[in-house]
Design a protein around this motif. Structure first.
Motif, PDB file in Angstrom:
ATOM      1  N   TRP A 234       0.898  -1.200  -0.006  1.00 25.10           N
ATOM      2  CA  TRP A 234      -0.048  -0.029  -0.007  1.00 25.10           C
ATOM      3  C   TRP A 234       0.842   1.265  -0.014  1.00 25.10           C
ATOM      4  O   TRP A 234       0.242   2.598  -0.213  1.00 25.10           O
ATOM      5  N   PHE A 235       2.108   1.271   0.333  1.00 19.87           N
ATOM      6  CA  PHE A 235       3.043   2.590   0.493  1.00 19.87           C
ATOM      7  C   PHE A 235       2.807   3.516  -0.754  1.00 19.87           C
ATOM      8  O   PHE A 235       2.247   4.536  -0.648  1.00 19.87           O
ATOM      9  N   ASP A 236       3.134   3.005  -1.840  1.00 19.75           N
ATOM     10  CA  ASP A 236       3.112   3.779  -2.951  1.00 19.75           C
ATOM     11  C   ASP A 236       1.654   4.250  -3.416  1.00 19.75           C
ATOM     12  O   ASP A 236       1.414   5.711  -3.606  1.00 19.75           O
ATOM     13  N   GLU A 237       0.553   3.628  -3.071  1.00 21.27           N
ATOM     14  CA  GLU A 237      -0.511   4.005  -3.422  1.00 21.27           C
ATOM     15  C   GLU A 237      -1.115   5.309  -2.320  1.00 21.27           C
ATOM     16  O   GLU A 237      -1.520   6.351  -2.812  1.00 21.27           O
ATOM     17  N   LEU A 238      -0.593   5.058  -1.022  1.00 18.39           N
ATOM     18  CA  LEU A 238      -1.026   5.980   0.045  1.00 18.39           C
ATOM     19  C   LEU A 238      -0.130   7.246  -0.097  1.00 18.39           C
ATOM     20  O   LEU A 238      -0.667   8.436  -0.028  1.00 18.39           O
ATOM     21  N   ILE A 239       1.164   6.948  -0.260  1.00 24.08           N
ATOM     22  CA  ILE A 239       2.020   8.164  -0.274  1.00 24.08           C
ATOM     23  C   ILE A 239       1.511   9.004  -1.438  1.00 24.08           C
ATOM     24  O   ILE A 239       1.492  10.415  -1.586  1.00 24.08           O
ATOM     25  N   GLY A 240       1.140   8.382  -2.558  1.00 30.41           N
ATOM     26  CA  GLY A 240       0.957   9.030  -3.747  1.00 30.41           C
ATOM     27  C   GLY A 240      -0.468  10.091  -3.550  1.00 30.41           C
ATOM     28  O   GLY A 240      -0.371  11.154  -4.008  1.00 30.41           O
ATOM     29  N   LEU A 241      -1.279   9.453  -2.893  1.00 34.86           N
ATOM     30  CA  LEU A 241      -2.488  10.020  -2.477  1.00 34.86           C
ATOM     31  C   LEU A 241      -2.041  11.432  -1.707  1.00 34.86           C
ATOM     32  O   LEU A 241      -2.890  12.577  -1.747  1.00 34.86           O
ATOM     33  N   TRP A 242      -1.252  11.089  -0.629  1.00 33.96           N
ATOM     34  CA  TRP A 242      -0.879  12.120   0.331  1.00 33.96           C
ATOM     35  C   TRP A 242      -0.211  13.289  -0.492  1.00 33.96           C
ATOM     36  O   TRP A 242      -0.459  14.558  -0.177  1.00 33.96           O
ATOM     37  N   VAL A 243       0.633  13.077  -1.438  1.00 29.53           N
ATOM     38  CA  VAL A 243       1.483  13.902  -1.970  1.00 29.53           C
ATOM     39  C   VAL A 243       0.616  14.736  -2.956  1.00 29.53           C
ATOM     40  O   VAL A 243       0.888  16.053  -3.016  1.00 29.53           O
ATOM     41  N   SER A 244      -0.608  14.197  -3.389  1.00 32.32           N
ATOM     42  CA  SER A 244      -1.255  15.013  -4.500  1.00 32.32           C
ATOM     43  C   SER A 244      -2.407  15.622  -3.797  1.00 32.32           C
ATOM     44  O   SER A 244      -3.015  16.448  -4.460  1.00 32.32           O
ATOM     45  N   ASP A 273      13.831   9.957   0.620  1.00 32.26           N
ATOM     46  CA  ASP A 273      14.431  10.861  -0.001  1.00 32.26           C
ATOM     47  C   ASP A 273      13.519  11.691  -0.951  1.00 32.26           C
ATOM     48  O   ASP A 273      13.400  12.868  -1.100  1.00 32.26           O
ATOM     49  N   PRO A 274      13.189  10.935  -1.909  1.00 32.11           N
ATOM     50  CA  PRO A 274      12.337  11.654  -2.888  1.00 32.11           C
ATOM     51  C   PRO A 274      10.937  12.640  -2.224  1.00 32.11           C
ATOM     52  O   PRO A 274      10.525  13.639  -2.854  1.00 32.11           O
ATOM     53  N   TYR A 275      10.702  12.111  -1.227  1.00 33.67           N
ATOM     54  CA  TYR A 275       9.491  12.702  -0.677  1.00 33.67           C
ATOM     55  C   TYR A 275       9.780  13.956   0.623  1.00 33.67           C
ATOM     56  O   TYR A 275       9.116  14.598   0.977  1.00 33.67           O
ATOM     57  N   VAL A 276      11.305  14.010   0.738  1.00 28.86           N
ATOM     58  CA  VAL A 276      11.746  14.834   2.003  1.00 28.86           C
ATOM     59  C   VAL A 276      11.126  16.254   1.723  1.00 28.86           C
ATOM     60  O   VAL A 276      10.568  17.021   2.558  1.00 28.86           O
ATOM     61  N   PRO A 277      11.431  16.913   0.525  1.00 26.64           N
ATOM     62  CA  PRO A 277      11.231  18.617   0.455  1.00 26.64           C
ATOM     63  C   PRO A 277       9.685  18.746   0.786  1.00 26.64           C
ATOM     64  O   PRO A 277       8.916  19.579   1.384  1.00 26.64           O
ATOM     65  N   SER A1454      -7.087  15.708  -9.448  1.00 26.38           N
ATOM     66  CA  SER A1454      -5.787  15.029  -9.923  1.00 26.38           C
ATOM     67  C   SER A1454      -5.253  14.164  -8.963  1.00 26.38           C
ATOM     68  O   SER A1454      -4.254  14.635  -8.580  1.00 26.38           O
ATOM     69  N   LEU A1455      -5.937  13.157  -8.575  1.00 23.57           N
ATOM     70  CA  LEU A1455      -5.219  12.264  -7.621  1.00 23.57           C
ATOM     71  C   LEU A1455      -4.567  11.053  -8.339  1.00 23.57           C
ATOM     72  O   LEU A1455      -5.052  10.850  -9.417  1.00 23.57           O
ATOM     73  N   PRO A1456      -3.561  10.461  -7.718  1.00 23.03           N
ATOM     74  CA  PRO A1456      -3.090   9.164  -8.452  1.00 23.03           C
ATOM     75  C   PRO A1456      -3.861   8.216  -8.788  1.00 23.03           C
ATOM     76  O   PRO A1456      -4.977   8.090  -8.040  1.00 23.03           O
ATOM     77  N   ASN A1457      -3.493   7.419  -9.592  1.00 23.20           N
ATOM     78  CA  ASN A1457      -4.582   6.162 -10.122  1.00 23.20           C
ATOM     79  C   ASN A1457      -6.029   6.639 -10.335  1.00 23.20           C
ATOM     80  O   ASN A1457      -6.784   5.778 -10.010  1.00 23.20           O
TER      81      ASN A1457
END
Length: 1779
Positions: A234-244, A273-277, A1454-1457
């Motif tokens: 689930w990590f990619d799915e939820l972090i994608g949601l959070w970022v967007s 690292d990709p998410y730190v900023p 514009s949410l992921p997936n």
């Protein structure tokens, strides 16, 4: 102590060798180590084994015999007590069995809620230390917990009042899930995702629910080899949601909590690292700091910010590892917010900042502890590559120390800073302590700033232990201690209370850490000392001096305090609260110092003693053995003084007696020095300096215990015989009436008795006697366990406790009969009774406060980094002592005997006596006693209720009130009126109601009225639904058998015979039947009570309130009560009507017939296969759910063949595994029933609602106004009507129809509200009607709604909005097509004026918003209709259109997936708008708003149209700023240049709407969150506008830029080109020809420098200095006539730009003086005489510099050379400063 020694493998050896698994037969999981240090430790193993064996055997039996209560609860409570006393002292097998049994018990579906909470608390406690059980030892299923949370936290019946849960239940359930989470099976993650993904529809409340479930349930501590079954799913799915997600919806914070937990559990396994900023930008945003010149914060951001605690955990877990990215960003974060910590800043954001400071170091220390010192367990260790290195720690401490030092003096107090410093000093004392000391020494010198002193001292207390122990990092630490102590002495000051307290705390802290021994003699004897040690040795000579000075000050304090004089006369202690605190601080500090003194220093003190009586009674608190030497003198003194007539005299003498007895009979440690064995060895063999700040060693503490010897015990009994016996004989005679005693004599005798009792409490065995039997039947033993507390009772002697009891009871009756006004004696008697019942050597309240203060001291001195209980020795001894006291107090749940019964009855008699003070004191003791004895409440309740019986004539008002107070209980103890038990409630509730007819009741007395209010309120607040079904499932019984058979330890007990078990099952069925009988009985008696004639209205209301608590979801209310509530719908009191409405709504829910459901396969319906990967949004396979006007079910056949899906979220994200819909009409319960087909309960309701008179009356009542202007659409009434139409379909429509038509036509607020509620109920209630009935219904409703919408008014539009929104909620849109077509007919008809148009839009929006993504066609139709009308003139319509547009475009996310939506898209719409706004874009002049609010005749030009359009668009952008999930930045950017042009520059509210809106809109847009790819686009627009000819636009860019950069700081910093662009932009605008723009650019520059976005580097400095040197043209002589040149020359602008630039650099560091600052100031001062505006700028800069640096000028002065200081002083005070 270095680490090597401590790194032993496994458990450290027990004191007294290793544990042999020989005779014990089991290895305990984890015991409380302190038990090993008690003086009677060797007896504890046998004691605990016996208790554990009893618990296992009886708990197992109780469960097998189906006896949840009392057996099950009794023994689970015993198990919690066992854990409190011995820790987890059982084998691993037993541990697992206990957990499994409780897990089964907790998840019994029908379990009564209070039992569930009890079991859950114990289970949490058993699971608490997760290192004790690995995943191989224990696996727990997750579904039972999910069912529980779903049933309780998302209860479908709670809002109808069919279930009453306590407030605490939510936290308990969440903690329970958290404790069980590590043990969920490996496949749990996949199952959970399958279960909850279908709920993830971002427009729906279910999204919140899904994320909450993910946050609390998803397991994150799986071992690395199982990660593919864990977070990787689930990590990619939820972090994608959070970022967007851009606009902080509620659930975003919960995602953060989940990620924080994931990061902590898997350090080193996830690349962040990709998410730190992005992470840091969002954390910075959620601090809600005020930025820029115009403060407009979106209120939404304030509510849903992240929880700082979780953000900190996340940051901590990401630190370390090869890339130093997180540390870099953390430093950036603190750089950008440091200035907010300066004490001159204050605001609501400050608490968050302080919390951040306090939590971060704490969290880092915990991580270091975990990586370096913690015992390895089964939990995943941190890989070496990602452990924190020493360099990491140093970097961290350096980046945070600056803000911490600023926060020391913050307005909110220095507590957070002190805690942060304590943790930082553990890591890097050499970086932390020196700056703290630098601030402390001046603070100790100053007299004028006490706040500074308290702040610094509390911080030094935090770092005390690190300071004193020195260590290799900071060896010179200890040398600071003596100077600090000597300088702190003046703080003992009777005039400043807070200073006094902090000084006491300070001195006590240091003297606990350091042995006060004079070591100066060592200097001659040894020559192997280091430099620091030599220095220390010579310094310790001052200790003696210090101790003497301190005592002088203390005696001074005592003399100046007012305590002496006031004690003479008054009995009640009139010490003020403050004075008592000072006295406490004084005595504890005093005793600490004496403990830590060496003999020599101690001797000096005894010379000073001012011996008087008071001190004598204080001195006898020493070791009992020493006292035996003086016993003759002491006894003589007592004989002479006990019978002094002066009250103060004999009180002191009694004190002496009390302390003598205590010292000889109690068990206590005799010393608390910081090293074992005291300090009295010669310095040559023992060198105290090595022990500064040293932790006590748990394994050889060497406590010296005082255990009473035979001699002491016999001395104690001798004292009792000599002094207690004679008093008892006297009192006995007095009670018999043989002897007359004056009140003073009685009081004196009682005082002596009381002091003897509390002095020898632990010598006297508890009261004996017959137990009171038959209170509760049970098939398991409910025996009590007696703990050994160090003394064998001497049973050969007479038990004084029983003697006292007999005498006191007799005396009490005598006093109450003859002289009830002798309240002082009664007070003492109450105390004596309380102590007779419960006192065994220590009082509960004293123990509690000591436990609290122990924890406080522990916190202030603990070493979190190393852990392992490395506390100071005194603390460890204190903890052992507390453990002993805990054992003496654990007599809880004592057996209830006849003698207790008698004494509690005496207390009840006192609680209902004539004097309120006596009643009050007696009631407190009464409540304490009730809590202590098992089941005694059942015995007492009837006695209390006697006083409330209406047929008794002899009850006084005082007795009545006393009895009510006894029912009410105190805030912490039992509340007799509301025990969660049918047997008790059946008695108390009806008694309370019928007490309204009692003679003693008078509603005139406000105190009595208030008491009844409190009682009713307390019952309502504390009531929890009581169970009716106590069955135990089979799975539970199986585990219980295992538990009962478990060996090691076990008692030989035969297993249960089948007959016994059968009997148990039979009893349990009887108990269920009993409960049901009691329930119906209670309802009946309450009804009898309420229906009594001439019962005052107050009691009728209380009774109805109690009845409404008895609605349940597992039993229909008895018929009589149903009839009662239905009739009361028309009661004449509004309170009763409201209760009846809620109750009938609940009853209708109970009577609801179940509807059949079918499982369907959505893919077959759509004809498309299931998507292979997750894709949300509009897909071919969920298209059939959309509203499509071509295929609406308009005939019966179409209707019956349609598959309706009511819930809006199904199918948006994924389909559930098992998709359920309702079956067809023919399979559902029968509609249109005749009266004969109904049940009795339904007939009652049917009869009333078919009766036109009843309905007419009801409607009249419902359309009355309750509180003018405050009434809103009422969900309770809506539920009532929904239930009526759901259960009886259209049976009552004929009766209601005329009323509806009449009401709709009446435009009054309350009638409109009433009809809206009924219509909403009708629409929602018609869910299962047949097509014919529904069609008929809409034929009736459509005209009604048309009328209503045309009559809508400002008071009612909210109600109609609520009505339509409620009607559409969770309904398939295709079922409501009549409604939607009606609403879309012509929302903006213009009939009825602009207002009606706005209201219609509002109502329409309510309906469509509920339908979310399923009505794209309607949204398109609406948009098409609205677009030409966007140029509306009226403001209210414009605002409404803006809001409706937000909802139309909300689905375009514009949410992921997520597939592109079929609902309207923003870009296409914006393109069309821009086309129409072209005429405005092309013009370059100022845009004035000259359109008046009226629609002129004739064609308007394009421009005017454009301005009107722009106004509406602004409303839309403002409305969507807080609501939509993602902001359409690219589209908004095209409008930006236009807004820059319009927005006003000054803060002036007189502007017209257009300008104000533009300004607000810019402010909101600048605060928006940007995605990295949008940054270049924004900058593009800004650069383009910077070339605009309008200076307003150029000015506004700068304000926009300030906010935008701060709110997206790390996203910009991550993009080098962007930083360059911004720098170029600001510096070039410094040279703008318009003065205002130049000044704004300077402000912006200094802000960007201050938050470290730009750095002050030499190219920048050189650039400004070059500009400053620009030559100005010579001044020409002007002709007197000519006007001065208004346009400044280009050279002047350049020169001004340079000066502004330098000024910006100076102002960018307001609180310190960097190295480059002095030179810059000199350069600036050269321009003081330049022409305006330069001169003004220089002056402003200098005066600001002076203002911000004034506070710490002494410190800042150091940075300047003498010459510079001269110039500067000259500048700052010279006349030009005032010019």
């Amino acid at each position: 102590m270095e680490l090597a020694e401590r790194a032993r493998v496994g458990e450290p050896p027990e004191p007294g060798g290793r544990p042999e698994p020989g005779p014990r037969g089991f290895v305990p999981q984890k015991e409380i180590v302190y038990n090993k240090l008690l003086p009677y430790a060797e007896r504890l193993d046998a004691e605990s084994d016996l208790q554990l064996a009893q618990i296992k055997c009886n708990l197992g039996r109780a469960v097998q015999l189906q006896e949840l209560w009392p057996g099950g609860l009794f023994w689970t409570r015993k198990l919690s007590t066992y854990i409190r006393l011995y820790g987890r002292k059982f084998s691993k097998e037993d541990h697992v069995l206990f957990i499994k049994l409780l897990y089964e018990l907790v998840s019994i579906p029908k379990l009564e809620i209070s039992m569930m909470q009890g079991f859950a608390r114990l289970l949490i406690n058993l699971l608490k230390k997760k290192e004790l059980l690995s995943r191989d030892d224990l696996e727990l299923p997750w579904r039972p917990l999910y069912d529980m949370v779903e049933r309780i936290l998302y209860s479908k019946t709670e809002h109808l009042g069919l279930n009453w849960f306590p407030n605490s239940v939510e936290n308990i359930l969440k903690t329970l899930v958290k404790s069980c989470r590590p043990y969920f099976p490996a496949d749990a993650t996949a199952e959970m995702l399958e279960e909850w993904r279908p709920l993830m529809c971002p427009f729906d409340v279910t999204m919140q629910k899904a994320i909450t479930y993910f946050e609390i349930f998803l397991p994150t501590s799986l071992p690395p080899e199982l990660h593919h079954k864990g977070f990787k799913l689930w990590f990619d799915e939820l972090i994608g949601l959070w970022v967007s997600v851009q606009n902080l919806p509620q659930w975003e914070g919960q995602l953060v909590n989940l990620f924080a937990r994931l990061a902590t559990d898997n350090i080193g396994y996830i690349d962040w690292d990709p998410y730190v900023p992005k992470i840091f930008t969002r954390i910075l945003r959620s601090l809600n700091l005020p930025v820029g010149s115009s403060q407009v914060l979106v209120p939404r951001f304030l509510t849903n910010a992240y929880d700082i605690g979780h953000a900190v955990i996340w940051i901590t877990a990401m630190m370390g590892g090869p890339s130093k990215l997180v540390q870099k960003h953390l430093a950036g974060l603190f750089n950008s917010i440091t200035s907010f910590y300066h004490p001159s800043n204050n605001g609501r954001w400050l608490n968050k900042l302080m919390k951040l400071l306090q939590r971060l170091p704490n969290s880092i220390v915990r991580r270091l502890h975990r990586e370096r010192y913690k015992k390895p367990s089964w939990l995943t260790p941190v890989p070496d590559s990602h452990k924190l290195t020493d360099q990491d720690v140093t970097d961290f401490v350096q980046c945070i120390i600056q803000p911490v030092l600023l926060a020391m003096f913050s307005k909110t107090g220095s507590l957070e800073a002190a805690q942060a410093l304590q943790n930082l000093a553990l890591m890097r004392p050499e970086l932390v302590i020196p700056p703290v000391l630098e601030r402390t020494y001046p603070a100790l010198e100053t007299l004028t700033e006490p706040h500074q002193l308290t702040a610094t001292l509390s911080c030094v207390i935090g770092v005390a232990r690190s300071l004193v122990s020195g260590g290799r990092w900071f060896p010179e630490g200890p040398t600071h201690m003596l100077p600090l102590l000597m300088r702190a002495l003046p703080g003992v000051d009777p005039n400043d209370f807070s200073k006094c307290m902090i000084t006491f705390q300070f001195i006590a802290t240091f003297s606990t850490l350091v042995p006060l021994v004079d070591c100066s003699s060592v200097l001659q004897e040894r020559n192997d000392l280091t430099e620091v040690e030599r220095e220390l040795c010579s310094a310790t000579a001052e200790f003696e001096d210090f101790v003497l000075q301190f005592m002088d000050r203390c005696f001074g304090l005592i003399e100046s305090s007012t305590l002496e004089q006031t004690r003479e006369e008054t009995e009640t202690e009139k010490m003020t609260h403050l004075e008592s605190l000072v006295e406490l601080g004084l005595s504890s500090t005093f005793s600490t110092i004496l403990t830590q003194c060496s003999k020599e220093i101690f001797m000096v003190r005894t010379l000073l003693q001012k011996l008087n009586f008071q001190l004598l009674s204080f001195i006898t608190r020493v070791d009992g053995r020493k006292l035996l030497l003086y016993r003759e003198q002491l006894v003589k003194i007592l004989q002479r003084t006990l019978h002094l007539t002066c009250k103060q005299g004999y009180t002191l003498s009694c004190n002496l007696l009390h302390h003598l007895l205590r010292s000889t009979t109690l068990i206590y440690p005799t010393e608390y020095c910081s090293v074992p064995g005291g300090f009295d060895k010669p310095p040559s063999e023992y060198f105290p300096i090595k022990d500064w700040g040293k932790p006590g060693d748990l394994w050889n503490l060497g406590i010296q215990w005082h255990v009473p010897s035979l001699e002491e015990v016999s001395f104690a009994f001798y004292l009792l015989d000599s002094f207690l016996q004679p008093e008892l004989i006297k009192l006995q005679h007095c009670g018999d009436g043989k002897l007359e005693m004056s009140r003073d004599d009685i009081l004196q005798s009682l005082t002596i008795v009381h002091n003897c009792l509390i002095g020898s409490g632990n010598l006297l065995p508890p009261l004996k006697g017959e137990p009171v039997t038959n209170l509760v039947p049970s098939m398991v033993s409910l025996e009590e366990t007696k703990l050994y507390t160090g003394l064998e009772y001497d049973l050969s002697r007479e038990n004084h406790r029983e003697a006292i009891a007999a005498v006191i009871r007799k005396l009490l009756n005598h006093i109450l009969d003859n002289s009830e006004d002798d309240t002082k004696s009664l007070f003492l008697i109450i105390k004596i009774i309380g102590d007779l019942l419960q006192f065994q050597g220590s009082h509960k309240h004293e123990f509690d406060s000591r436990w609290k203060s122990f924890n406080l001291v522990k916190k202030s001195m603990e070493n979190r980094l190393h852990g392992k209980k490395q506390h100071i020795r005194a603390l460890l001894i204190d903890r052992v002592m507390l453990q002993h006291e805990l054992r003496t107090l654990t007599v809880e749940g004592c057996e209830y005997k006849k003698i207790h019964q008698d004494m509690i009855r005496d207390l009840l008699r006192l609680s209902t006596s004539s004097y309120s003070q006596v009643r009050n004191k007696a009631q407190q003791t009464f409540f304490a006693a009730l809590g202590a004895y098992n089941f005694c409440c059942r015995d007492i309740i009837p006695l209390v209720l006697e006083f409330l019986r209406p047929d008794r004539q002899d009850v006084t008002q005082q007795q009545f009130k006393g009895a009510l107070y006894c029912l009410l209980g105190n805030h912490s103890g039992v509340c007799l009126a509301n025990l969660h038990d049918w047997d008790c409630i059946v008695q108390t509730w009806p008694a309370i109601v019928s007490s309204g007819l009692s003679q003693a009741m008078s509603l005139e007395k406000p105190s009595i009225v208030r008491l009844f209010d409190d009682l009713a309120e307390k019952i309502h607040r504390q009531y929890e639904t009581i169970g009716l079904d106590f069955t135990i499932p089979k799975s539970c019984v199986e585990i219980a058998e295992l538990l009962q058979q478990s060996k090691n330890p076990s008692i030989n007990q035969i297993l249960l015979s089948p007959e016994k078990i059968k009997e148990g099952i039979k009893r349990q069925q009887e108990k269920n039947a009993d409960a049901l009988r009691n329930y119906e009985n209670l309802v009946d008696t309450l009804l009898d009570g309420v229906e009594q004639r001439n019962l005052p209205w107050k009691f009728e209301h209380i009774g109805i309130g109690l009845l409404s608590l008895l609605l349940r979801d597992d039993r229909v209310l008895p018929l009589r009560a149903i009839r009662f509530f239905v009739e009361n719908l028309n009661h004449d009191a509004i309170v009763v009507r409201k209760m009846a409405i809620s109750a009938v709504a609940g009853i209708l829910k109970q009577l609801k017939r179940t509807h059949k459901k079918l499982t369907i396969n959505p893919c077959e319906i759509s004809g498309y296969p299931k998507p292979t990967q997750i894709i949300a949004g509009d897909r071919p396979d969920n298209h059939w759910l959309h509203y499509d006007s071509k295929t609406l079910p308009r005939t019966k056949k179409e209707w019956d063949s349609s598959c309706f899906v009511e819930k809006t979220h199904w199918g948006y994200y994924t389909w559930p595994k098992n998709m359920v819909v309702y079956a067809g009409v023919e399979e559902q319960p029968k509609l249109g029933r005749s009266r004969e087909d109904m049940t009795e309960a339904e007939q009652i309701i049917f009869d009333h609602f078919s009766d036109p008179k009843f309905v007419e009356q009801l409607i009249t009542f419902l359309s009355l106004e309750d509180r003018k202007g405050k009434d809103k659409f009422n969900p309770r009434r809506f539920c009532l009507f929904k239930g009526i139409f759901r259960n009886f379909d259209d049976a009552f429509l004929p009766v209601l129809k005329p009323h509806l038509e009449r009401l709709v036509a009446d435009s009054h607020e309350s009638t409109q509200r009433c009809v809206a509620e009924i219509i909403a109920g009708l629409i929602r209630g018609s869910k299962h009607w047949t097509f014919e009935k529904v069609e008929k219904l809409w034929e009736l409703l459509c005209p009604l709604l048309r009328t209503a919408l045309s009559n809508i008014t400002v008071e009612t539009y909210n109600d109609w909005g609520a009505c339509i929104a409620t009607s559409c909620e969770s309904r398939d849109p295709r079922k409501l097509h009549w409604l939607f077509e009606l609403l879309l007919e012509s929302p903006l008809s213009g009939e009825g004026g602009s207002f009606v148009d706005a209201c219609r839009l509002y109502v329409l929006q309510g309906g469509l918003a509920q339908q979310e993504w399923r009505v794209p066609e309607l949204l398109h139709r609406l948009l098409k209709y609205l677009e030409p009308k966007l140029t509306q003139v009226y403001k209210n319509v414009r605002e409404r259109i803006g809001s409706v547009l937000t909802y139309i475009f909300m689905i375009d996310v514009s949410l992921p997936n997520t597939a592109p939506t079929t609902s309207p898209h923003v870009p296409e719409f914006t393109a069309r708008i821009l086309e129409k706004l072209k005429p405005l874009m092309d013009v370059d002049e100022e845009i004035q708003n000259h359109v008046m609010e009226e629609n002129g005749i004739g064609e308007e030009d394009e421009r005017t149209q454009g301005i009107k359009l722009l106004k509406t668009i602004l409303k839309w952008l403002m409305a969507s700023a807080g609501r939509s999930f993602s902001t359409a930045v690219t589209e908004q950017l095209q409008l930006l240049p236009l807004f820059f042009k319009i927005a006003p520059v000054e803060n002036d509210n007189s502007y017209d709407e257009l300008k104000r809106d533009a300004k607000l809109c810019l402010s909101l847009m600048s605060q928006g969150l940007l995605y990295p790819h949008q940054v270049p686009l924004v900058l593009q627009v800004l650069k383009q506008t910077a070339r605009s000819s309008s200076w307003h636009a150029r000015y506004t860019i700068l304000t926009y830029l300030q906010t935008m950069v701060f709110y997206n700081l790390f996203i910009f910093l991550n993009n080098e080109d962007a930083v360059k662009d911004i720098r170029w932009l600001v510096i070039s605008l410094l040279e703008d020809e318009q003065l205002e723009v130049r000044e704004m650019a300077a402000t912006t520059l200094s802000g960007l420098l201050q938050c470290n976005f730009l750095t002050m580097d030499s190219p920048m400095q050189i650039h400004f200095e070059q500009l400053c040197k620009t030559k100005l043209p010579k001044k020409r002589k002007r002709d007197p006539g000519s006007v001065g040149d208004t346009i400044p020359s280009a050279e002047l602008v350049k020169r001004h730009a340079g000066v502004l630039g330098l000024g910006a650099c100076v102002l960018s560091s307001p609180y310190d003086v960097p190295t480059w600052m002095p030179q810059l100031l000199m350069n600036l001062s050269a321009h003081l005489n330049d022409p305006q505006p330069i001169e003004m700028t220089v002056k402003k800069t200098l005066s600001n510099f002076r203002r911000t640096h004034h506070d710490n000028w002494q410190e800042h002065k150091q940075q300047f050379t003498d010459d510079q200081l001269l110039v500067l002083t000259d500048l700052l005070v010279s006349p030009c400063y005032y010019a």
